[in-house]
Design a protein around this motif. Sequence first.
Motif, PDB file in Angstrom:
ATOM      1  N   TRP A 286       0.838  -1.211   0.000  1.00 60.82           N
ATOM      2  CA  TRP A 286       0.000   0.000   0.000  1.00 60.82           C
ATOM      3  C   TRP A 286       0.867   1.253   0.000  1.00 60.82           C
ATOM      4  CZ3 TRP A 286      -0.406   3.709   3.990  1.00 60.82           C
ATOM      5  CH2 TRP A 286      -1.403   4.668   3.794  1.00 60.82           C
ATOM      6  N   GLY A 287       1.892   1.271   0.842  1.00 65.72           N
ATOM      7  CA  GLY A 287       2.748   2.449   0.910  1.00 65.72           C
ATOM      8  C   GLY A 287       3.489   2.699  -0.376  1.00 65.72           C
ATOM      9  N   ARG A 290       0.455   3.786  -3.001  1.00 69.54           N
ATOM     10  CA  ARG A 290      -0.676   4.638  -2.638  1.00 69.54           C
ATOM     11  C   ARG A 290      -0.302   5.828  -1.757  1.00 69.54           C
ATOM     12  NH1 ARG A 290      -2.499   2.126  -6.146  1.00 69.54           N
ATOM     13  NH2 ARG A 290      -4.422   0.881  -6.246  1.00 69.54           N
ATOM     14  N   THR A 291       0.973   6.031  -1.488  1.00 66.35           N
ATOM     15  CA  THR A 291       1.364   7.120  -0.603  1.00 66.35           C
ATOM     16  C   THR A 291       2.407   8.005  -1.268  1.00 66.35           C
ATOM     17  OG1 THR A 291       3.176   5.906   0.460  1.00 66.35           O
ATOM     18  CG2 THR A 291       0.978   5.637   1.409  1.00 66.35           C
ATOM     19  N   ARG A 292       2.590   9.184  -0.680  1.00 66.74           N
ATOM     20  CA  ARG A 292       3.599  10.114  -1.170  1.00 66.74           C
ATOM     21  C   ARG A 292       5.000   9.515  -1.021  1.00 66.74           C
ATOM     22  NH1 ARG A 292       4.589  16.169   1.384  1.00 66.74           N
ATOM     23  NH2 ARG A 292       6.168  16.848  -0.130  1.00 66.74           N
ATOM     24  N   TRP A 293       5.210   8.799   0.091  1.00 69.40           N
ATOM     25  CA  TRP A 293       6.502   8.153   0.292  1.00 69.40           C
ATOM     26  C   TRP A 293       6.812   7.187  -0.839  1.00 69.40           C
ATOM     27  CZ3 TRP A 293       6.627   2.726   1.303  1.00 69.40           C
ATOM     28  CH2 TRP A 293       7.910   2.206   1.473  1.00 69.40           C
TER      29      TRP A 293
END
Length: 431
Positions: A286-287, A290-293
């Motif tokens: 997910w990270g 789906r994330t800015r990181w």
Amino acid sequence: MSASTPAAQIEQSDGTIQLVVVRERHFKAPIVLAVILVLLAALFGLAPRVGVSTFRLGDPSQSFGLPDVGVPTAPTAWTLWAVLVVLTAGAAWRAWTYRRPSLWLTIAFGVLGVVAFLVWAAADGFVPVSSLLFGAVSLSVPLVFGALGGVIGERVGVVNVAIEGQLLLGAFSAAVLSSITHNPFIGLLGAMVGGVLVSFVLAAFALKYLVDQVIVGVVLNVLVTGLTGFLYGALLAPNEQQLNTPERFGRIQIPVLSEIPIIGPVLFNQTFIVYLMFVTVPLVAWGLYRTRWGLRLRAVGEHPQAADTVGIKVNTSRFWNVSLAGAIAGIGGAYFTLVSVPQFGKDMTAGLGFIALAAVIFGRWDPIRATLAALLFGFATNLQNLLTILKTPIPSEFMLMLPYVVTILAVAGFAGQIRGPAASGKPYIKE
């Protein structure tokens, strides 16, 4: 024309450019499936086994379970082989019509092929299905954490060949700290620190001094092997009771869910580190997507120059993400001494770090795919143990080769010509 369709530009005599679709047949997977078919046919024909093969679906620890299933050995094995022939023909047809073999077709072939092999191996014996799957998951835990560390490292642009060293130092640190504090959670934190220390050295030489990342990884593996071997002989062996009797994690049984037939004991009667794996895999996936990181991480690994122009500090991002990858791989090392084995031993990782690296490549640098690849390799290792118990006519030397043969087939046969992150292994020098 889809975005994934390869194309070539051809300049005409009048100066115009014509876009031509390039179609390619992919026969590698059908050829590998056909080779496996031939091997199974040779096994079934040259070493025929008769009797009844029994699959034990229940588990003694459960209050209720499914009855055993018995099938005639030879007819069932050859029937499943015939189904595999059809699946191979389907894969060949898709390749002939310029389509890639379906992932589900390959998975179905793999599952049915394993079942056919187990039917042949279990003649007048039984296969404990839950125990087989439980052992596969248990043996896969270090591989999964190592593969996740490898995915994060390569996605950010650093080839992490030092997974073996991170696992080994993590196992050593976990054993020592857990023995001193009598607390497995402290040992787990120590394992993460051990993995980070190896990553620090890798990042320092690869990013600051621009040393070839593969060479640094190999040297680190040798260094950690020698260092832990020396410390084992100098400190742990003479002081075994104080430094090499770690407090281990016990199983945590989840009520109701652990009673589900077949998968209940496999998924819901595990240790803390296994449950942590169940959380870490989807969290990393997910990270990453789906994330800015995750967007920054992938940008640095694919096009560091473009990432730099929008204000991302490329080498800083690589350093901290490689450290995170080392911490995750260190958790895999902790599994050896805090769950699997009651004490640290020299070279106890036995090259699993390199199999984790193969899982990264086979999984196409994707957390979920890499996890599935690690589970496949863990299953092959546990299958080797089961075949020894079943007393199959396969020589023991070939039994020991099984996990590595599966690794070679998976990477060379099914991974194909795949492209990793564009900037992986390439140092970034800001102009």
